[in-house]
Design an enzyme around this catalytic site. Structure first.
Site, PDB file in Angstrom:
ATOM      1  N   CYS A  56      47.613  54.259  77.194  1.00 55.76           N
ATOM      2  CA  CYS A  56      46.230  53.788  77.315  1.00 55.76           C
ATOM      3  C   CYS A  56      45.993  53.210  78.710  1.00 55.76           C
ATOM      4  O   CYS A  56      46.845  52.520  79.274  1.00 55.76           O
ATOM      5  CB  CYS A  56      45.957  52.726  76.251  1.00 55.76           C
ATOM      6  SG  CYS A  56      44.240  52.167  76.274  1.00 55.76           S
ATOM      7  N   CYS A  60      45.102  45.325  78.153  1.00 55.34           N
ATOM      8  CA  CYS A  60      45.073  44.236  77.165  1.00 55.34           C
ATOM      9  C   CYS A  60      46.490  43.640  77.071  1.00 55.34           C
ATOM     10  O   CYS A  60      47.449  44.350  76.732  1.00 55.34           O
ATOM     11  CB  CYS A  60      44.600  44.771  75.822  1.00 55.34           C
ATOM     12  SG  CYS A  60      43.122  45.805  75.984  1.00 55.34           S
ATOM     13  N   CYS A  63      49.104  44.251  74.190  1.00 51.69           N
ATOM     14  CA  CYS A  63      49.183  45.557  73.530  1.00 51.69           C
ATOM     15  C   CYS A  63      50.378  46.409  73.943  1.00 51.69           C
ATOM     16  O   CYS A  63      50.627  46.636  75.136  1.00 51.69           O
ATOM     17  CB  CYS A  63      47.893  46.330  73.781  1.00 51.69           C
ATOM     18  SG  CYS A  63      47.805  47.829  72.792  1.00 51.69           S
ATOM     19  N   CYS A 100      41.956  53.168  57.877  1.00 54.09           N
ATOM     20  CA  CYS A 100      41.489  52.740  59.186  1.00 54.09           C
ATOM     21  C   CYS A 100      42.290  53.460  60.277  1.00 54.09           C
ATOM     22  O   CYS A 100      43.513  53.313  60.337  1.00 54.09           O
ATOM     23  CB  CYS A 100      41.719  51.234  59.233  1.00 54.09           C
ATOM     24  SG  CYS A 100      41.005  50.485  60.652  1.00 54.09           S
ATOM     25  N   CYS A 131      37.239  53.806  58.325  1.00 50.92           N
ATOM     26  CA  CYS A 131      37.059  52.884  59.454  1.00 50.92           C
ATOM     27  C   CYS A 131      37.773  53.514  60.648  1.00 50.92           C
ATOM     28  O   CYS A 131      38.850  54.091  60.483  1.00 50.92           O
ATOM     29  CB  CYS A 131      37.698  51.538  59.119  1.00 50.92           C
ATOM     30  SG  CYS A 131      37.619  50.380  60.499  1.00 50.92           S
ATOM     31  N   CYS A 191      33.262  45.725  61.926  1.00 48.55           N
ATOM     32  CA  CYS A 191      34.512  45.019  61.689  1.00 48.55           C
ATOM     33  C   CYS A 191      34.894  44.425  63.040  1.00 48.55           C
ATOM     34  O   CYS A 191      35.193  45.162  63.981  1.00 48.55           O
ATOM     35  CB  CYS A 191      35.561  46.030  61.204  1.00 48.55           C
ATOM     36  SG  CYS A 191      37.217  45.332  61.113  1.00 48.55           S
ATOM     37  N   ARG A 263      39.757  39.103  57.066  1.00 45.08           N
ATOM     38  CA  ARG A 263      41.022  39.830  56.857  1.00 45.08           C
ATOM     39  C   ARG A 263      42.208  39.127  57.512  1.00 45.08           C
ATOM     40  O   ARG A 263      42.214  38.874  58.723  1.00 45.08           O
ATOM     41  CB  ARG A 263      40.910  41.254  57.392  1.00 45.08           C
ATOM     42  CG  ARG A 263      42.221  42.039  57.166  1.00 45.08           C
ATOM     43  CD  ARG A 263      42.118  43.522  57.493  1.00 45.08           C
ATOM     44  NE  ARG A 263      40.982  44.097  56.848  1.00 45.08           N
ATOM     45  CZ  ARG A 263      40.035  44.781  57.488  1.00 45.08           C
ATOM     46  NH1 ARG A 263      40.129  44.999  58.771  1.00 45.08           N
ATOM     47  NH2 ARG A 263      39.016  45.267  56.834  1.00 45.08           N
TER      48      ARG A 263
HETATM   49  N1  SAM Z   1      42.011  51.033  71.786  1.00 50.27           N
HETATM   50  C1  SAM Z   1      41.011  50.510  70.964  1.00 50.27           C
HETATM   51  C2  SAM Z   1      40.491  49.165  71.419  1.00 50.27           C
HETATM   52  O1  SAM Z   1      41.245  48.422  72.026  1.00 50.27           O
HETATM   53  O2  SAM Z   1      39.320  48.874  71.176  1.00 50.27           O
HETATM   54  C3  SAM Z   1      41.411  50.411  69.508  1.00 50.27           C
HETATM   55  C4  SAM Z   1      42.816  50.009  69.107  1.00 50.27           C
HETATM   56  S1  SAM Z   1      43.313  48.331  69.454  1.00 50.27           S
HETATM   57  C5  SAM Z   1      45.009  48.441  69.134  1.00 50.27           C
HETATM   58  C6  SAM Z   1      42.600  47.368  68.172  1.00 50.27           C
HETATM   59  C7  SAM Z   1      42.829  45.882  68.162  1.00 50.27           C
HETATM   60  O3  SAM Z   1      44.133  45.604  67.656  1.00 50.27           O
HETATM   61  C8  SAM Z   1      42.780  45.115  69.456  1.00 50.27           C
HETATM   62  O4  SAM Z   1      41.486  44.855  69.881  1.00 50.27           O
HETATM   63  C9  SAM Z   1      43.506  43.832  69.082  1.00 50.27           C
HETATM   64  O5  SAM Z   1      42.596  42.869  68.589  1.00 50.27           O
HETATM   65  C10 SAM Z   1      44.467  44.282  67.986  1.00 50.27           C
HETATM   66  N2  SAM Z   1      45.859  44.229  68.476  1.00 50.27           N
HETATM   67  C11 SAM Z   1      46.445  45.107  69.308  1.00 50.27           C
HETATM   68  N3  SAM Z   1      47.718  44.757  69.588  1.00 50.27           N
HETATM   69  C12 SAM Z   1      47.954  43.600  68.911  1.00 50.27           C
HETATM   70  C13 SAM Z   1      49.068  42.738  68.808  1.00 50.27           C
HETATM   71  N4  SAM Z   1      50.202  42.972  69.476  1.00 50.27           N
HETATM   72  N5  SAM Z   1      48.982  41.655  68.012  1.00 50.27           N
HETATM   73  C14 SAM Z   1      47.827  41.415  67.340  1.00 50.27           C
HETATM   74  N6  SAM Z   1      46.735  42.194  67.396  1.00 50.27           N
HETATM   75  C15 SAM Z   1      46.783  43.267  68.186  1.00 50.27           C
HETATM   76  C1  DTB Z   2      42.709  44.680  63.868  1.00 47.61           C
HETATM   77  O1  DTB Z   2      42.016  43.664  64.042  1.00 47.61           O
HETATM   78  N1  DTB Z   2      44.032  44.675  63.745  1.00 47.61           N
HETATM   79  C2  DTB Z   2      44.542  46.037  63.605  1.00 47.61           C
HETATM   80  C3  DTB Z   2      43.244  46.863  63.535  1.00 47.61           C
HETATM   81  N2  DTB Z   2      42.223  45.907  63.793  1.00 47.61           N
HETATM   82  C4  DTB Z   2      43.102  48.065  64.332  1.00 47.61           C
HETATM   83  C5  DTB Z   2      45.517  46.405  64.653  1.00 47.61           C
HETATM   84  C6  DTB Z   2      46.693  45.462  64.739  1.00 47.61           C
HETATM   85  C7  DTB Z   2      47.649  46.020  65.710  1.00 47.61           C
HETATM   86  C8  DTB Z   2      48.914  45.241  65.753  1.00 47.61           C
HETATM   87  C9  DTB Z   2      49.864  45.761  66.778  1.00 47.61           C
HETATM   88  C10 DTB Z   2      50.298  47.169  66.580  1.00 47.61           C
HETATM   89  O2  DTB Z   2      50.751  47.537  65.472  1.00 47.61           O
HETATM   90  O3  DTB Z   2      50.234  47.933  67.560  1.00 47.61           O
HETATM   91 FE1  SF4 Z   3      44.347  50.316  74.936  1.00 47.57          FE
HETATM   92 FE2  SF4 Z   3      45.713  48.599  73.467  1.00 47.57          FE
HETATM   93 FE3  SF4 Z   3      43.674  47.730  74.912  1.00 47.57          FE
HETATM   94 FE4  SF4 Z   3      43.202  49.291  72.766  1.00 47.57          FE
HETATM   95  S1  SF4 Z   3      44.085  47.261  72.741  1.00 47.57           S
HETATM   96  S2  SF4 Z   3      42.285  49.474  74.803  1.00 47.57           S
HETATM   97  S3  SF4 Z   3      45.015  50.602  72.834  1.00 47.57           S
HETATM   98  S4  SF4 Z   3      45.594  48.630  75.713  1.00 47.57           S
END
Ligand code: SAM
Ligand code: DTB
Ligand code: SF4
Length: 343
Positions: A56, A60, A63, A100, A131, A191, A263
């Site tokens: 990606c 973030c 992530c 989802c 979702c 959501c 949630r």
């Molecule tokens: N790429 C898209 C975005 O960022 O909008 C969708 C997927 S992203 C993984 C969805 C959400 O998962 C993020 O906005 C964040 O709130 C949550 N998330 C991602 N990594 C996480 C982590 N390590 N721990 C907790 N929540 C996480």
């Molecule tokens: C949300 O608030 N939590 C989910 C879903 N929306 C997409 C994602 C959590 C991701 C946790 C880290 C991972 O498994 O990559």
């Molecule tokens: Fe990319 Fe992760 Fe950020 Fe979603 S949360 S935009 S997957 S870096």
């Protein structure tokens, strides 16, 4: 249930005052709100699937999927529709009512969106709520998702506007609000929530909740994630949030958004059963169910079933499934009736 008591004009000090309440008083208030709108022993369950993993462009800081960090993640291109259907069928068999699908994109291209639309239609045809979380959307893209019958779009605010710059720099807080606006304008359920345990202060948590509650309409689902610390990401090693502070934030989300599903999201693997039980007591009535989140582990489905038995909790059936069953029952009655009538 009515909308009259729903407020959208919360001041940060009022929210901080709720977070500051003695724990027992806070829990009592949250429970009272929860019980007046929901069955307190039912939990809505959603299963996640990563439909496009890693590589990606965004930064973030939490992530595993950002191309900027070295996290040992196995990348995967956008999955074929058939593979998604198989995963959704398995989730449905285990009792999930919402599926989802998450993609590691800054935003979807129109070509990719077309395949996601096929996925949405196929999952919908299984009788599950759908979702997706695909990053930023334009108004036109939100419209095509609505036309495809999408039920929910997940797009998190992640944290307070004040703390946001410590976590993400490649998209702004306003970009997030704009996407939520496009989704809402198309009549798709929203959501949106955030992550706790990234080093933010209690005031930041209050500020994030204020942003969510003061949206023109409360999000229908509010995921509260506890940071899953991933080695290689900038937030690996952040100070962990105290578990009772996590519970407090859930309780305040419940009080502020009485009709929303709050949630208990990422981070359950790191929580003990007692903390999770307190989250449900505080008004969480939804969770991710299934052995995987997107790229990290979630508790095994069997462990969750055991926990639910210990707590006397039940999975909430999807409104759609109930409607389908009611329709089948009515159709059956009509058929039986016409057969007896013509005999
Ligand atoms: N790429 C898209 C975005 O960022 O909008 C969708 C997927 S992203 C993984 C969805 C959400 O998962 C993020 O906005 C964040 O709130 C949550 N998330 C991602 N990594 C996480 C982590 N390590 N721990 C907790 N929540 C996480
Ligand atoms: C949300 O608030 N939590 C989910 C879903 N929306 C997409 C994602 C959590 C991701 C946790 C880290 C991972 O498994 O990559
Ligand atoms: Fe990319 Fe992760 Fe950020 Fe979603 S949360 S935009 S997957 S870096």
């Amino acid at each position: 249930m009515n909308d009259i008591s729903l407020r959208h004009d919360w001041a940060i000090e009022e929210i901080e005052a709720l977070l500051d309440l003695p724990f027992n008083d806070l829990m009592f208030r949250a429970q009272s709100v929860h019980r007046s709108h929901f069955d307190p022993n039912k939990v809505q369950v959603s299963t996640l699937l990563s439909i496009k993993t890693g590589a990606c462009s965004e930064d973030c800081g939490y992530c595993s999927q950002s191309a900027k960090y070295n996290t040992d993640l196995e990348k995967e291109k956008l999955l074929p529709v058939e593979e998604v259907i198989k995963a959704a069928e398995a989730a449905k068999d285990k009792g999930a009512t919402r599926f989802c699908m998450g993609a590691a994109w800054r935003n979807p291209t129109d070509k990719n969106l077309q395949r996601v639309i096929e996925m949405i239609q196929a999952v919908h045809d299984l009788g599950m709520q759908t979702c997706v979380t695909l990053g930023m959307l334009t108004g036109d893209q939100a419209k095509s998702l609505k036309d495809a019958g999408l039920d929910y779009y997940n797009h998190n605010l992640d944290t307070s506007p004040e703390f946001y710059g410590n976590v993400v720099t490649t998209r702004t807080f306003k970009d997030r609000l704009d996407t939520l606006k496009s989704v809402r304008e198309q009549g798709i359920n929203v959501c949106s929530g955030g992550i706790l345990g990234m080093g933010e202060s209690r005031r930041d948590r209050a500020s994030m909740l204020r942003e969510l509650v003061n949206l023109p309409k409360h999000p229908e689902s509010v995921p509260i994630n506890m940071l899953v610390q991933v080695e290689g990401t900038p937030l690996y090693g952040a100070d962990e949030i105290d578990s009772l502070e996590f519970v407090r934030t859930i309780a305040v989300a419940r009080i502020l958004m009485p009709l929303s599903y709050v949630r208990l999201s990422a981070g359950r693997t790191e929580m003990n059963d007692e903390t999770q039980a307190l989250c449900f007591m505080a008004g969480a009535n939804s969770m991710f169910y299934g052995d995987r989140l997107l790229t990290t582990d979630n508790p095994d489905a069997d462990a969750d079933i055991k926990l639910f038995r210990r707590l006397g909790l039940k999975f909430e059936e999807s409104v759609e499934l109930q409607a389908t069953e009611a329709q089948c029952e009515n159709r059956k009655k009509a058929k039986d009736f016409s057969e007896t009538a013509s005999a």
